[in-house]
Write a protein that holds these residues in place. Structure first.
Motif, PDB file in Angstrom:
ATOM      1  N   CYS A 200      21.170  18.181  81.211  1.00  0.00           N
ATOM      2  CA  CYS A 200      21.204  19.636  81.203  1.00  0.00           C
ATOM      3  C   CYS A 200      19.950  20.129  81.911  1.00  0.00           C
ATOM      4  N   SER A 201      20.007  21.344  82.428  1.00  0.00           N
ATOM      5  CA  SER A 201      18.899  21.895  83.198  1.00  0.00           C
ATOM      6  C   SER A 201      18.558  23.287  82.710  1.00  0.00           C
ATOM      7  N   PHE A 202      17.283  23.632  82.816  1.00  0.00           N
ATOM      8  CA  PHE A 202      16.796  24.951  82.456  1.00  0.00           C
ATOM      9  C   PHE A 202      15.932  25.467  83.591  1.00  0.00           C
ATOM     10  N   LYS A 203      16.099  26.734  83.951  1.00  0.00           N
ATOM     11  CA  LYS A 203      15.279  27.341  84.993  1.00  0.00           C
ATOM     12  C   LYS A 203      14.059  27.977  84.336  1.00  0.00           C
ATOM     13  N   ALA A 204      12.874  27.596  84.811  1.00  0.00           N
ATOM     14  CA  ALA A 204      11.623  28.085  84.237  1.00  0.00           C
ATOM     15  C   ALA A 204      11.457  29.577  84.510  1.00  0.00           C
TER      16      ALA A 204
ATOM     17  N   GLY B 194      10.128  33.832  76.929  1.00  0.00           N
ATOM     18  CA  GLY B 194      11.419  33.784  76.261  1.00  0.00           C
ATOM     19  C   GLY B 194      11.841  32.355  75.977  1.00  0.00           C
ATOM     20  N   TYR B 195      13.150  32.181  75.811  1.00  0.00           N
ATOM     21  CA  TYR B 195      13.662  30.840  75.533  1.00  0.00           C
ATOM     22  C   TYR B 195      15.069  30.699  76.086  1.00  0.00           C
ATOM     23  N   ASP B 196      15.493  29.454  76.225  1.00  0.00           N
ATOM     24  CA  ASP B 196      16.858  29.103  76.594  1.00  0.00           C
ATOM     25  C   ASP B 196      17.352  28.093  75.572  1.00  0.00           C
ATOM     26  N   TYR B 197      18.661  28.066  75.369  1.00  0.00           N
ATOM     27  CA  TYR B 197      19.245  27.209  74.355  1.00  0.00           C
ATOM     28  C   TYR B 197      20.547  26.623  74.878  1.00  0.00           C
ATOM     29  N   GLN B 198      20.767  25.348  74.600  1.00  0.00           N
ATOM     30  CA  GLN B 198      22.051  24.723  74.929  1.00  0.00           C
ATOM     31  C   GLN B 198      22.484  23.849  73.762  1.00  0.00           C
ATOM     32  N   GLN B 199      23.766  23.898  73.458  1.00  0.00           N
ATOM     33  CA  GLN B 199      24.373  23.035  72.443  1.00  0.00           C
ATOM     34  C   GLN B 199      25.217  22.015  73.196  1.00  0.00           C
ATOM     35  N   ILE B 200      24.960  20.748  72.972  1.00  0.00           N
ATOM     36  CA  ILE B 200      25.671  19.678  73.660  1.00  0.00           C
ATOM     37  C   ILE B 200      26.536  18.962  72.625  1.00  0.00           C
ATOM     38  N   MET B 201      27.842  19.036  72.806  1.00  0.00           N
ATOM     39  CA  MET B 201      28.770  18.409  71.879  1.00  0.00           C
ATOM     40  C   MET B 201      29.300  17.124  72.505  1.00  0.00           C
ATOM     41  N   LEU B 202      28.986  16.013  71.893  1.00  0.00           N
ATOM     42  CA  LEU B 202      29.457  14.710  72.356  1.00  0.00           C
ATOM     43  C   LEU B 202      30.290  14.070  71.248  1.00  0.00           C
ATOM     44  N   GLU B 203      31.009  13.039  71.596  1.00  0.00           N
ATOM     45  CA  GLU B 203      31.832  12.350  70.602  1.00  0.00           C
ATOM     46  C   GLU B 203      30.966  11.706  69.515  1.00  0.00           C
ATOM     47  N   LEU B 204      29.832  11.133  69.902  1.00  0.00           N
ATOM     48  CA  LEU B 204      28.970  10.427  68.953  1.00  0.00           C
ATOM     49  C   LEU B 204      27.908  11.310  68.314  1.00  0.00           C
ATOM     50  N   ALA B 205      27.628  12.471  68.895  1.00  0.00           N
ATOM     51  CA  ALA B 205      26.520  13.282  68.392  1.00  0.00           C
ATOM     52  C   ALA B 205      26.641  14.727  68.864  1.00  0.00           C
ATOM     53  N   SER B 206      25.913  15.589  68.193  1.00  0.00           N
ATOM     54  CA  SER B 206      25.742  16.970  68.608  1.00  0.00           C
ATOM     55  C   SER B 206      24.245  17.168  68.829  1.00  0.00           C
ATOM     56  N   ILE B 207      23.871  17.692  69.989  1.00  0.00           N
ATOM     57  CA  ILE B 207      22.460  17.850  70.333  1.00  0.00           C
ATOM     58  C   ILE B 207      22.181  19.324  70.575  1.00  0.00           C
ATOM     59  N   SER B 208      21.200  19.882  69.872  1.00  0.00           N
ATOM     60  CA  SER B 208      20.760  21.255  70.097  1.00  0.00           C
ATOM     61  C   SER B 208      19.427  21.208  70.827  1.00  0.00           C
ATOM     62  N   VAL B 209      19.354  21.917  71.950  1.00  0.00           N
ATOM     63  CA  VAL B 209      18.139  21.909  72.762  1.00  0.00           C
ATOM     64  C   VAL B 209      17.660  23.348  72.918  1.00  0.00           C
ATOM     65  N   LYS B 210      16.424  23.609  72.513  1.00  0.00           N
ATOM     66  CA  LYS B 210      15.819  24.924  72.699  1.00  0.00           C
ATOM     67  C   LYS B 210      14.529  24.735  73.477  1.00  0.00           C
ATOM     68  N   VAL B 211      14.411  25.462  74.595  1.00  0.00           N
ATOM     69  CA  VAL B 211      13.217  25.413  75.433  1.00  0.00           C
ATOM     70  C   VAL B 211      12.579  26.789  75.380  1.00  0.00           C
ATOM     71  N   THR B 212      11.307  26.845  74.994  1.00  0.00           N
ATOM     72  CA  THR B 212      10.585  28.104  74.911  1.00  0.00           C
ATOM     73  C   THR B 212       9.630  28.198  76.085  1.00  0.00           C
ATOM     74  N   TRP B 213       9.666  29.343  76.772  1.00  0.00           N
ATOM     75  CA  TRP B 213       8.847  29.545  77.972  1.00  0.00           C
ATOM     76  C   TRP B 213       7.687  30.489  77.662  1.00  0.00           C
ATOM     77  N   SER B 214       6.522  30.162  78.180  1.00  0.00           N
ATOM     78  CA  SER B 214       5.352  31.028  78.097  1.00  0.00           C
ATOM     79  C   SER B 214       4.483  30.730  79.306  1.00  0.00           C
ATOM     80  N   ASN B 215       4.047  31.774  80.007  1.00  0.00           N
ATOM     81  CA  ASN B 215       3.243  31.482  81.195  1.00  0.00           C
ATOM     82  C   ASN B 215       1.775  31.368  80.829  1.00  0.00           C
ATOM     83  N   LEU B 216       1.068  30.596  81.612  1.00  0.00           N
ATOM     84  CA  LEU B 216      -0.379  30.393  81.419  1.00  0.00           C
ATOM     85  C   LEU B 216      -1.112  31.263  82.420  1.00  0.00           C
ATOM     86  N   GLN B 217      -2.094  31.976  81.968  1.00  0.00           N
ATOM     87  CA  GLN B 217      -2.891  32.825  82.857  1.00  0.00           C
ATOM     88  C   GLN B 217      -3.976  31.983  83.513  1.00  0.00           C
TER      89      GLN B 217
END
Length: 84
Positions: free
Chosen positions: A52-56, A60-83
């Motif tokens: 899966c891919s996330f655009k920086a 804010g944040y982005d979230y993806q739920q990945i449903m597979l036969e063997l597992a369910s994976i929840s991915v949350k990516v939180t973005w914050s810029n550095l000054q």
């Protein structure tokens, strides 16, 4: 640094989300961060790869739920810029 770089965040079995630690990875704004998950048992031939891919972005944040036969994976990516 340009190009693709691989960082292994964890290895082994994960039974609960509390078994994971948080990681910080720097990514240039408006570039893609690609994640690869390997699902299987003890690195056998039948392991499944899921990507899966996330655009920086600035904030804010982005979230993806990945449903597979063997597992369910929840991915949350939180973005914050550095000054500078």
């Amino acid at each position: 640094m340009d190009g693709l770089h691989e960082i292994q965040l964890f290895r082994g079995s994960i039974g609960e989300s509390c078994g994971l630690r948080r990681h910080v990875v720097a990514v240039k704004e408006n570039t893609l961060m690609h994640l690869k998950f390997k699902v299987g048992q003890n690195s056998c031939k039948n392991d499944l790869d899921h990507h899966c891919s996330f655009k920086a972005k600035k904030h804010g944040y982005d979230y993806q739920q990945i449903m597979l036969e063997l597992a369910s994976i929840s991915v949350k990516v939180t973005w914050s810029n550095l000054q500078k």
